[in-house]
Design a protein around this motif. Sequence first.
Motif, PDB file in Angstrom:
ATOM      1  N   LEU A 254     -27.670 104.217   7.131  1.00 56.88           N
ATOM      2  CA  LEU A 254     -26.507 103.922   7.967  1.00 56.88           C
ATOM      3  C   LEU A 254     -25.358 103.373   7.135  1.00 56.88           C
ATOM      4  N   ARG A 255     -25.683 102.554   6.152  1.00 61.63           N
ATOM      5  CA  ARG A 255     -24.656 102.006   5.271  1.00 61.63           C
ATOM      6  C   ARG A 255     -23.976 103.124   4.485  1.00 61.63           C
ATOM      7  N   GLY A 259     -22.591 105.021   9.605  1.00 64.01           N
ATOM      8  CA  GLY A 259     -23.103 105.084  10.965  1.00 64.01           C
ATOM      9  C   GLY A 259     -23.475 106.500  11.342  1.00 64.01           C
ATOM     10  N   THR A 261     -24.387 109.219  14.994  1.00 71.80           N
ATOM     11  CA  THR A 261     -24.568 109.462  16.425  1.00 71.80           C
ATOM     12  C   THR A 261     -25.609 110.544  16.565  1.00 71.80           C
ATOM     13  N   THR A 266     -25.276 105.763  19.319  1.00 74.05           N
ATOM     14  CA  THR A 266     -24.326 105.641  18.220  1.00 74.05           C
ATOM     15  C   THR A 266     -24.607 104.327  17.508  1.00 74.05           C
ATOM     16  N   ILE A 267     -24.935 104.412  16.231  1.00 74.08           N
ATOM     17  CA  ILE A 267     -25.249 103.220  15.438  1.00 74.08           C
ATOM     18  C   ILE A 267     -24.193 103.083  14.354  1.00 74.08           C
ATOM     19  N   SER A 268     -23.541 101.935  14.297  1.00 74.17           N
ATOM     20  CA  SER A 268     -22.510 101.691  13.287  1.00 74.17           C
ATOM     21  C   SER A 268     -22.972 100.617  12.319  1.00 74.17           C
ATOM     22  N   TRP A 269     -22.433 100.680  11.112  1.00 75.09           N
ATOM     23  CA  TRP A 269     -22.678  99.654  10.097  1.00 75.09           C
ATOM     24  C   TRP A 269     -21.342  99.238   9.518  1.00 75.09           C
ATOM     25  N   THR A 270     -21.092  97.931   9.460  1.00 78.13           N
ATOM     26  CA  THR A 270     -19.882  97.414   8.820  1.00 78.13           C
ATOM     27  C   THR A 270     -20.256  96.258   7.902  1.00 78.13           C
ATOM     28  N   ILE A 291     -24.894  95.615  12.278  1.00 73.77           N
ATOM     29  CA  ILE A 291     -25.299  96.811  13.031  1.00 73.77           C
ATOM     30  C   ILE A 291     -24.889  96.645  14.492  1.00 73.77           C
ATOM     31  N   VAL A 293     -25.384  98.976  18.146  1.00 74.55           N
ATOM     32  CA  VAL A 293     -26.037 100.144  18.743  1.00 74.55           C
ATOM     33  C   VAL A 293     -25.487 100.315  20.152  1.00 74.55           C
TER      34      VAL A 293
END
Length: 324
Positions: A254-255, A259, A261, A266-270, A291, A293
């Motif tokens: 994810l990194r 992220g 979908t 939908t999984i985001s990484w910041t 993370i 979700v």
Amino acid sequence: MRHHRAVIGAFICLLSLATALTASPERWQRAFPKTDFSRSAIDFAEIRDGGPGRDGIPAIDAPRFRMVSNETGLSPKEPVMVLAMEGVPARAYPIRYLMWHEIVNDQVGRTPIAVTFCPLCNSGLIFDRRVGGQVLDFGVSGLLRNSDMVMYDRQTESFWQQATATGIVGRYMGTELTALPAWMDAWENFRREYPDGLVLAAPATRRDYGRNPYVGYDRSERPFLYRGELPPHGIAALERVVRVGDKAWPVARLRDKGGVTEEGVTISWTAGQASALDHPRIPKGRDVGTIRVKDAATGQDMPHDVMFAFAFHAFWPDGAWMLE
């Protein structure tokens, strides 16, 4: 530092082997006289004494909060558990407190909740405490299964697996608690997104809050107090994965992608969140990111966990690994 961690790890392993030899329902019955040990969904040999006995790690039962604008003791990057429910101010539960207490019994609006964090699995979940119309209060049993905290409820003294939110021994064997949409975030993100929110105040107990007693743990090759299989596919035991249901996404993937979908989520990484299990001081931990979700169709936050890969494999051995 590596030698220091190795010595600590060897000591804990020897301690766990010694206590495992004496662990039994008969011994636990003295500490948990109301538990119905005739009802069990597990092999008792899987449970190990973690060291502290019942309530040796004290849950927080009367949490106090302060306004975000009045909180000056937290560092920008340090992790907090976040719960944002409609109609009430969002709440942040700093990991610096959960590291030493592991459970907070709280009530948000009309919903009684349990905020939980197991350092050995990096598992952070928030549950609804209602079961069949009864509100349960949870404590830390001092026992572990697959390195994960075994909780107990004070009403029936049933045992509950923290990572799965499921009763494993006692009256509530097989009962599943309802997980709420919650996530782990950096304090500065919570403060910016919820300026009118509330944050858990420091408990009135003497602890070195902000210190990490598991220095370098998430860089270790093997987890403490764990005898199960290691993850497949060459995934490191203490690599972080995002669990949604019975599926796991490696955080490293994810990194790298920023992220994904897929599978209806939908999984985001910041970047910007410190690991609680790295540096001796939690705010100085290396950046492991945040993370989120969400349901891909509605955009609503979804229950999930960011746990170590070994724990996902232990509790979901037939689960799906979302590797590509």
